[in-house]
Design a protein around this motif. Structure first.
Motif: not given
Length: 350
Positions: A36, A40, A82-87, A89
Motif C-alpha cells: 500500500e 500508512i 501493509k501489502p496490497k493483498d489483505s490476506t 500480514v
C-alpha cells in the motif's frame, strides 16, 4: 538524536532567531509483494520508486519509506508496512519471504540538513514563517544566489564572546576565561576615517587600525580555592595582554618584510597597540564546577542585558554535550567550537 535540529538564523541584519527543523529518515525497501502507498498510519509514508541499486542489482518492487527518526531506531517499522493483498500480514516470521533487501544511504542527518539548506535558506513559497514551531526539512529551501552575495556579509550586526577552558583532570588545576569583545560587525563595527573595520576581515583593515578591546573574566582552578596563595593579579593579566600585542605586532612586522619579498601579509598587522583588555574579575576557585558556574553567571547576565545577536566561540577540553550541561547559558548562543593551538601547553591529554 530524535531527528530534530536547532538552527540559528539571522533574519534581516539585526535579528538572530532559533528555529527547529524535523528530519525524517528515508529507506528503500525491495519488496517481493506489492505494498500500500501513501500514509500508512500516522508515521510512515510509502511511495513506489525507480532507483539504481548497488552493484546493479535488479529489484522486485522498490519502495521509498519515510519515517520519524525515533521510529527508525525502534527497528519495528518494517512490520507496519501493509501489502496490497489483505490476506498477507507482515510479521517477524515472514520478513525474509516478503522482502528482499532494505537500503539506507548512511548519510548523517545533520549532513543531510546542511546539504539541503546550504548557508542561506528561506521557507518554501507556499509556507508561512513559523514562530516557536518546528519546520519539516521539506518546508525550507536553499537560496543559491542571495542578494547580499556572501554568507555572514558585512551588513549583519552581531557581537562575539570567546570562552577558554583548559583544565588538567590529574592535577585538578586549570583556567577558565571569558572575553566579551567590544564592538562587533555591522552597526557595531569600529569606524576609522569613515571606514568600518570588521574583525572577521582583517585583511581589509589598515596596519595597526583595529582596536581589539574586551572585558575579561578569569577563574583560576587550584585546590584550596580562595585560601591558596595568589601568584597573579588582574593588573598583571592586563600587562600580559599588552606584551602579547607587542609580540604579535613584531611578528606582523616580520611578515610585512616577507610580503615585500613576495610573501603573504599577516592577519595580525591590523591590530592596534592601543587595544585594551580590562580584567573585570580574577577569582580563585577550588574546582572546575566553581569556575564554569562563574562563567555561566556572566553569560546569563549578558543575555539579560539584551546585547543583541552574539556568537559564542569556545576552546574547551570537554565534549560539546558535556560542556553545554556544565554551562547551560551557552545554549542561548550560537556556539562555535575552535581547535586548541598546537603544542603540549594546550593538549588536554597532557
Amino acid at each position: 538524536s530524535d531527528g530534530t535540529f536547532l538552527l540559528w538564523v539571522m533574519i534581516g541584519t539585526k535579528s538572530l532567531q532559533r528555529i527547529r527543523i524535523k528530519m525524517s529518515r528515508t529507506v528503500y525497501v525491495d519488496s517481493r509483494v506489492e505494498l500500500e502507498q501513501g500514509m500508512i498510519g500516522s508515521l510512515l509514508f510509502v511511495k513506489r520508486v525507480e532507483k539504481h541499486l548497488p552493484h546493479q542489482k535488479s529489484s522486485f518492487a522498490l519502495y521509498e519509506v519515510s519515517m520519524p527518526e525515533f521510529l527508525y531506531r525502534s527497528s519495528n517499522w518494517i512490520e507496519q508496512l501493509k501489502p496490497k493483498d489483505s490476506t498477507l500480514v507482515v510479521n517477524t516470521e515472514n520478513l525474509n519471504r516478503m522482502f528482499e533487501s532494505v537500503y539506507e544511504m548512511g548519510t548523517p542527518l545533520l549532513l543531510r540538513a546542511v546539504m539541503h539548506l546550504g548557508s542561506v535558506c528561506r521557507p518554501g513559497k507556499d509556507k508561512d514563517a513559523k514562530t516557536g514551531k518546528v519546520y519539516d526539512l521539506s518546508e525550507l529551501s536553499p537560496v543559491s544566489r542571495p542578494h547580499e552575495g556572501e554568507y555572514l556579509h558585512t551588513q549583519l550586526t552581531y557581537r562575539r564572546i570567546f570562552l577558554y577552558e583548559n583544565l588538567n583532570q590529574k592535577k585538578k588545576t586549570g583556567l577558565v576565561g571569558l572575553f566579551v569583545m567590544d564592538g562587533g560587525s555591522g552597526d557595531r563595527a569600529q569606524t576609522v576615517g569613515g571606514s568600518s573595520l570588521d574583525l572577521s576581515r582583517p585583511q581589509a583593515s589598515a596596519n595597526r587600525s583595529f582596536a581589539m578591546n574586551s572585558t575579561c573574566y578569569f577563574w583560576v582552578v587550584k585546590p584550596g580555592g580562595k585560601k591558596v596563595q595568589k601568584n597573579i593579579t588582574a593588573r598583571q593579566c592586563e600587562g600580559m595582554f599588552r606584551q602579547l600585542l607587542t609580540q604579535l605586532q613584531d611578528l606582523a612586522a616580520g611578515d610585512v618584510d616577507g610580503e615585500e619579498e613576495g610573501g603573504n601579509p599577516s592577519e595580525y598587522s591590523c591590530l592596534s597597540l592601543d587595544s585594551n583588555c580590562v580584567v573585570s574579575s580574577l577569582i580563585y576557585v577550588k574546582d572546575e564546577g566553581g569556575a564554569l558556574a562563574g562563567a555561566d553567571d556572566i553569560l546569563k547576565s549578558y543575555l539579560q542585558s539584551n546585547n543583541g545577536p552574539t556568537i559564542l566561540l569556545s576552546n574547551t577540553t570537554k565534549p560539546q554535550p558535556q560542556f553545554r550541561k556544565l554551562v547551560p547559558s551557552c545554549n542561548s548562543f550560537p556556539l562555535v567550537p575552535l581547535a586548541f593551538p598546537p603544542g603540549p601547553a594546550h593538549n588536554p591529554s597532557s
